[in-house]
Design a protein around this motif. Structure first.
Motif, PDB file in Angstrom:
ATOM      1  N   MET A  39      16.841 -65.187  29.294  1.00 29.22           N
ATOM      2  CA  MET A  39      17.765 -64.100  29.575  1.00 29.22           C
ATOM      3  C   MET A  39      17.591 -62.967  28.567  1.00 29.22           C
ATOM      4  O   MET A  39      17.594 -61.818  28.932  1.00 29.22           O
ATOM      5  CB  MET A  39      19.197 -64.646  29.553  1.00 29.22           C
ATOM      6  CG  MET A  39      20.244 -63.613  29.862  1.00 29.22           C
ATOM      7  SD  MET A  39      20.312 -63.320  31.617  1.00 29.22           S
ATOM      8  CE  MET A  39      21.690 -62.230  31.693  1.00 29.22           C
ATOM      9  N   ASP A  40      17.421 -63.300  27.251  1.00 29.38           N
ATOM     10  CA  ASP A  40      17.253 -62.266  26.236  1.00 29.38           C
ATOM     11  C   ASP A  40      15.979 -61.467  26.463  1.00 29.38           C
ATOM     12  O   ASP A  40      15.957 -60.270  26.258  1.00 29.38           O
ATOM     13  CB  ASP A  40      17.229 -62.892  24.843  1.00 29.38           C
ATOM     14  CG  ASP A  40      18.594 -63.394  24.418  1.00 29.38           C
ATOM     15  OD1 ASP A  40      19.595 -62.855  24.935  1.00 29.38           O
ATOM     16  OD2 ASP A  40      18.654 -64.313  23.595  1.00 29.38           O
ATOM     17  N   ARG A  41      14.924 -62.147  26.884  1.00 34.13           N
ATOM     18  CA  ARG A  41      13.670 -61.445  27.132  1.00 34.13           C
ATOM     19  C   ARG A  41      13.831 -60.458  28.286  1.00 34.13           C
ATOM     20  O   ARG A  41      13.336 -59.336  28.220  1.00 34.13           O
ATOM     21  CB  ARG A  41      12.568 -62.450  27.431  1.00 34.13           C
ATOM     22  CG  ARG A  41      11.241 -61.765  27.632  1.00 34.13           C
ATOM     23  CD  ARG A  41      10.122 -62.723  27.818  1.00 34.13           C
ATOM     24  NE  ARG A  41       8.910 -61.975  28.094  1.00 34.13           N
ATOM     25  CZ  ARG A  41       7.739 -62.481  28.133  1.00 34.13           C
ATOM     26  NH1 ARG A  41       7.577 -63.768  27.925  1.00 34.13           N
ATOM     27  NH2 ARG A  41       6.685 -61.747  28.387  1.00 34.13           N
ATOM     28  N   LEU A  42      14.554 -60.853  29.324  1.00 33.49           N
ATOM     29  CA  LEU A  42      14.783 -59.968  30.462  1.00 33.49           C
ATOM     30  C   LEU A  42      15.576 -58.743  30.021  1.00 33.49           C
ATOM     31  O   LEU A  42      15.252 -57.621  30.394  1.00 33.49           O
ATOM     32  CB  LEU A  42      15.515 -60.711  31.587  1.00 33.49           C
ATOM     33  CG  LEU A  42      15.864 -59.886  32.826  1.00 33.49           C
ATOM     34  CD1 LEU A  42      14.595 -59.354  33.477  1.00 33.49           C
ATOM     35  CD2 LEU A  42      16.648 -60.713  33.810  1.00 33.49           C
ATOM     36  N   CYS A  43      16.588 -58.956  29.192  1.00 39.15           N
ATOM     37  CA  CYS A  43      17.387 -57.830  28.695  1.00 39.15           C
ATOM     38  C   CYS A  43      16.540 -56.879  27.874  1.00 39.15           C
ATOM     39  O   CYS A  43      16.657 -55.664  27.989  1.00 39.15           O
ATOM     40  CB  CYS A  43      18.565 -58.332  27.866  1.00 39.15           C
ATOM     41  SG  CYS A  43      19.822 -59.160  28.865  1.00 39.15           S
ATOM     42  N   SER A  44      15.669 -57.429  27.017  1.00 35.86           N
ATOM     43  CA  SER A  44      14.835 -56.561  26.193  1.00 35.86           C
ATOM     44  C   SER A  44      13.809 -55.825  27.050  1.00 35.86           C
ATOM     45  O   SER A  44      13.495 -54.669  26.775  1.00 35.86           O
ATOM     46  CB  SER A  44      14.147 -57.353  25.081  1.00 35.86           C
ATOM     47  OG  SER A  44      13.257 -58.291  25.622  1.00 35.86           O
ATOM     48  N   GLU A  45      13.295 -56.468  28.095  1.00 38.36           N
ATOM     49  CA  GLU A  45      12.352 -55.789  28.993  1.00 38.36           C
ATOM     50  C   GLU A  45      13.047 -54.660  29.743  1.00 38.36           C
ATOM     51  O   GLU A  45      12.466 -53.595  29.948  1.00 38.36           O
ATOM     52  CB  GLU A  45      11.736 -56.790  29.969  1.00 38.36           C
ATOM     53  CG  GLU A  45      10.737 -57.728  29.324  1.00 38.36           C
ATOM     54  CD  GLU A  45      10.203 -58.776  30.284  1.00 38.36           C
ATOM     55  OE1 GLU A  45      10.524 -58.717  31.482  1.00 38.36           O
ATOM     56  OE2 GLU A  45       9.464 -59.656  29.812  1.00 38.36           O
ATOM     57  N   ILE A  46      14.306 -54.891  30.134  1.00 37.94           N
ATOM     58  CA  ILE A  46      15.070 -53.840  30.815  1.00 37.94           C
ATOM     59  C   ILE A  46      15.307 -52.677  29.854  1.00 37.94           C
ATOM     60  O   ILE A  46      15.177 -51.514  30.222  1.00 37.94           O
ATOM     61  CB  ILE A  46      16.398 -54.403  31.359  1.00 37.94           C
ATOM     62  CG1 ILE A  46      16.120 -55.362  32.508  1.00 37.94           C
ATOM     63  CG2 ILE A  46      17.318 -53.276  31.814  1.00 37.94           C
ATOM     64  CD1 ILE A  46      17.337 -56.131  32.985  1.00 37.94           C
ATOM     65  N   GLY A  47      15.615 -52.996  28.588  1.00 34.97           N
ATOM     66  CA  GLY A  47      15.828 -51.954  27.584  1.00 34.97           C
ATOM     67  C   GLY A  47      14.572 -51.135  27.347  1.00 34.97           C
ATOM     68  O   GLY A  47      14.629 -49.909  27.254  1.00 34.97           O
ATOM     69  N   VAL A  48      13.432 -51.795  27.261  1.00 35.78           N
ATOM     70  CA  VAL A  48      12.159 -51.088  27.066  1.00 35.78           C
ATOM     71  C   VAL A  48      11.870 -50.220  28.285  1.00 35.78           C
ATOM     72  O   VAL A  48      11.453 -49.066  28.151  1.00 35.78           O
ATOM     73  CB  VAL A  48      11.017 -52.098  26.814  1.00 35.78           C
ATOM     74  CG1 VAL A  48       9.665 -51.408  26.880  1.00 35.78           C
ATOM     75  CG2 VAL A  48      11.208 -52.797  25.481  1.00 35.78           C
ATOM     76  N   SER A  49      12.103 -50.752  29.450  1.00 32.66           N
ATOM     77  CA  SER A  49      11.855 -49.997  30.678  1.00 32.66           C
ATOM     78  C   SER A  49      12.744 -48.748  30.730  1.00 32.66           C
ATOM     79  O   SER A  49      12.277 -47.662  31.083  1.00 32.66           O
ATOM     80  CB  SER A  49      12.111 -50.887  31.890  1.00 32.66           C
ATOM     81  OG  SER A  49      11.955 -50.158  33.076  1.00 32.66           O
ATOM     82  N   ARG A  50      14.002 -48.893  30.345  1.00 34.60           N
ATOM     83  CA  ARG A  50      14.918 -47.739  30.340  1.00 34.60           C
ATOM     84  C   ARG A  50      14.462 -46.692  29.326  1.00 34.60           C
ATOM     85  O   ARG A  50      14.511 -45.490  29.596  1.00 34.60           O
ATOM     86  CB  ARG A  50      16.344 -48.192  30.022  1.00 34.60           C
ATOM     87  CG  ARG A  50      16.993 -48.949  31.178  1.00 34.60           C
ATOM     88  CD  ARG A  50      18.372 -49.402  30.841  1.00 34.60           C
ATOM     89  NE  ARG A  50      19.214 -48.259  30.551  1.00 34.60           N
ATOM     90  CZ  ARG A  50      20.403 -48.345  29.962  1.00 34.60           C
ATOM     91  NH1 ARG A  50      20.870 -49.512  29.593  1.00 34.60           N
ATOM     92  NH2 ARG A  50      21.119 -47.268  29.750  1.00 34.60           N
ATOM     93  N   LEU A  51      14.015 -47.152  28.152  1.00 33.96           N
ATOM     94  CA  LEU A  51      13.549 -46.228  27.124  1.00 33.96           C
ATOM     95  C   LEU A  51      12.325 -45.459  27.601  1.00 33.96           C
ATOM     96  O   LEU A  51      12.255 -44.232  27.476  1.00 33.96           O
ATOM     97  CB  LEU A  51      13.229 -46.985  25.828  1.00 33.96           C
ATOM     98  CG  LEU A  51      12.627 -46.161  24.705  1.00 33.96           C
ATOM     99  CD1 LEU A  51      13.584 -45.065  24.247  1.00 33.96           C
ATOM    100  CD2 LEU A  51      12.235 -47.061  23.547  1.00 33.96           C
ATOM    101  N   VAL A  52      11.371 -46.163  28.167  1.00 38.75           N
ATOM    102  CA  VAL A  52      10.152 -45.500  28.655  1.00 38.75           C
ATOM    103  C   VAL A  52      10.499 -44.522  29.773  1.00 38.75           C
ATOM    104  O   VAL A  52       9.976 -43.393  29.804  1.00 38.75           O
ATOM    105  CB  VAL A  52       9.111 -46.547  29.123  1.00 38.75           C
ATOM    106  CG1 VAL A  52       7.952 -45.874  29.847  1.00 38.75           C
ATOM    107  CG2 VAL A  52       8.606 -47.339  27.927  1.00 38.75           C
TER     108      VAL A  52
END
Length: 62
Positions: A1-14
């Motif tokens: 779950m944490d990895r998915l959240c961090s991937e979503i955060g990176v995607s939003r930043l990009v």
């Protein structure tokens, strides 16, 4: 779950970077320009003297 959240955060930043700067390279160039600007040095702030205990409204002993 944490990895998915961090991937979503990176995607939003990009996505935010691409929306504002059109490319990650343009964003990095912007950051480099900000870092290369000279730093404005402010003069030191003079120390404020603090009154001793009691202050001017100190009650005298009668």
């Amino acid at each position: 779950m944490d990895r998915l959240c961090s991937e979503i955060g990176v995607s939003r930043l990009v996505n935010e970077i691409l929306a504002r700067y059109d490319s990650v390279d343009a964003f990095c160039a912007h950051l480099r320009r900000l870092l290369d600007e000279p730093t404005v040095e402010l003069p030191p702030v003079p120390a404020v003297s603090v009154p001793g205990p009691g202050g001017r409204h100190r009650r005298g002993t009668a």
